[in-house]
Design an enzyme around this catalytic site. Structure first.
Site, PDB file in Angstrom:
ATOM      1  N   ALA A   1       0.745  -1.066   0.002  1.00  0.00           N
ATOM      2  CA  ALA A   1       0.014   0.192   0.071  1.00  0.00           C
ATOM      3  C   ALA A   1       0.858   1.186  -0.005  1.00  0.00           C
ATOM      4  O   ALA A   1       2.151   1.315  -0.385  1.00  0.00           O
ATOM      5  CB  ALA A   1      -1.030  -0.070   1.293  1.00  0.00           C
ATOM      6  N   ASN A   2       0.236   2.441   0.243  1.00  0.00           N
ATOM      7  CA  ASN A   2       1.066   3.673   0.304  1.00  0.00           C
ATOM      8  C   ASN A   2       0.519   4.532   1.361  1.00  0.00           C
ATOM      9  O   ASN A   2      -0.327   4.358   2.098  1.00  0.00           O
ATOM     10  CB  ASN A   2       0.958   4.094  -1.127  1.00  0.00           C
ATOM     11  CG  ASN A   2      -0.443   4.674  -1.645  1.00  0.00           C
ATOM     12  OD1 ASN A   2      -0.998   5.547  -0.916  1.00  0.00           O
ATOM     13  ND2 ASN A   2      -0.780   3.987  -2.741  1.00  0.00           N
ATOM     14  N   ARG A   3       0.822   5.715   1.547  1.00  0.00           N
ATOM     15  CA  ARG A   3       0.639   6.612   2.585  1.00  0.00           C
ATOM     16  C   ARG A   3      -0.510   7.709   2.551  1.00  0.00           C
ATOM     17  O   ARG A   3      -0.928   8.334   3.230  1.00  0.00           O
ATOM     18  CB  ARG A   3       1.854   7.423   3.133  1.00  0.00           C
ATOM     19  CG  ARG A   3       2.940   6.685   3.667  1.00  0.00           C
ATOM     20  CD  ARG A   3       4.245   7.668   3.901  1.00  0.00           C
ATOM     21  NE  ARG A   3       5.324   6.964   4.320  1.00  0.00           N
ATOM     22  CZ  ARG A   3       5.592   6.263   5.347  1.00  0.00           C
ATOM     23  NH1 ARG A   3       4.718   6.318   6.394  1.00  0.00           N
ATOM     24  NH2 ARG A   3       6.743   5.633   5.492  1.00  0.00           N
TER      25      ARG A   3
ATOM     26  N   ALA B   1      -4.459   7.329  -4.785  1.00  0.00           N
ATOM     27  CA  ALA B   1      -3.290   7.010  -4.792  1.00  0.00           C
ATOM     28  C   ALA B   1      -3.306   5.527  -5.383  1.00  0.00           C
ATOM     29  O   ALA B   1      -2.981   4.655  -4.345  1.00  0.00           O
ATOM     30  CB  ALA B   1      -2.575   7.370  -3.697  1.00  0.00           C
TER      31      ALA B   1
END
Ligand code: CTP
Ligand code: CA
Length: 227
Positions: A33-35, A99
């Protein structure tokens, strides 16, 4: 005053907003995943709904509550997000703030991946590209929304990279932002963006994500008024 003038300015318009990160599973208990917090996208959905638009918010996993008055569709992976977008189409406009993970693990294990011994070397994770949701929406032919807006997160050469992205993906506008370390944009409450259109670039002041959202919604209403 400006907002009062624009009351109902997007009434009758259907608008898609994608938001949040995507989670790409490795096995039933692990994911890439990402932030992304989803804050900017949820604020855009709320601002568009405030102007009377019929908003569909397709979102990856976040800690946020969906804004009142929007149709909320939850998804997890990029492939699911694309399927949800297609199922809800067509739209008059689309704003892609999600995102989306650029890659996903090639294989998703059906069971938790186990260590085999104390010193075992883990197998490398092979990745494959995810679909580009913004590019697909921008290339939809007769079903294409009249106005397609992307967001571009960059850590360097912000305008240069974001302008290239606008061309490559075929969207109409790009909201470019600097997410380099120290700006606090990823996961933070403020944003500093540059709106890139075919007419040129406009740097907006540093402001809360809600204000960026309202300004963007207002600009979209102006665009539809002239369209
Ligand atoms: N986007 C998308 N689907 C993807 C990747 C990106 O819809 N698979 C959208 C994002 O929602 C955003 C825009 O494309 O509106 C730009 O995303 P970004 O990650 O900045 O662009 P990429 O083309 O993935 O380029 P890179 O990550 O290499 O900078
Ligand atoms: Ca990306």
């Amino acid at each position: 005053r400006r907002r009062q003038q624009q009351d109902g300015a997007l009434a009758g318009k259907s608008v898609l907003v994608t938001a949040g990160p995507t989670h790409e599973p490795l096995d039933p208990v692990r994911y890439l995943a990402n932030r992304s917090s989803g804050k900017q996208g949820y604020a855009v959905a709320a601002a568009l709904a405030d102007l009377g638009a019929k908003v569909t918010l397709v979102s990856g996993p976040t800690m946020l509550r969906p804004p009142a008055g929007v149709t909320f569709v939850a998804c997890e992976t990029a492939c699911q997000m694309l399927a949800c977008v297609k199922a809800a189409a067509p739209f008059d406009a689309a704003v892609c703030t999600a995102a989306v993970a650029d890659w996903r693990p090639e294989v998703q294990a059906g069971q938790k991946i186990k260590k085999t011994g104390r010193d075992d070397v883990p197998a490398p994770i092979r990745l494959v590209p995810n679909p580009d949701i913004l590019a697909e929406i921008s290339a939809q032919g007769p079903q294409r929304p009249a106005l397609v807006v992307g967001f571009a997160a960059e850590t360097e050469k912000v305008v240069e990279h974001a302008s290239a992205k606008r061309q490559r993906k075929g969207c109409d506008w790009i909201v470019a932002n600097d997410v380099s370390a120290g700006t606090g944009v990823m996961g933070g409450d403020n944003n500093q963006v540059i709106l890139i259109t075919a007419q040129g670039n406009e740097r907006w002041p540093h402001m809360p994500k809600e204000d960026v959202a309202q300004r963007l919604a207002s600009r979209m209403a102006d665009w539809f008024a002239e369209f």
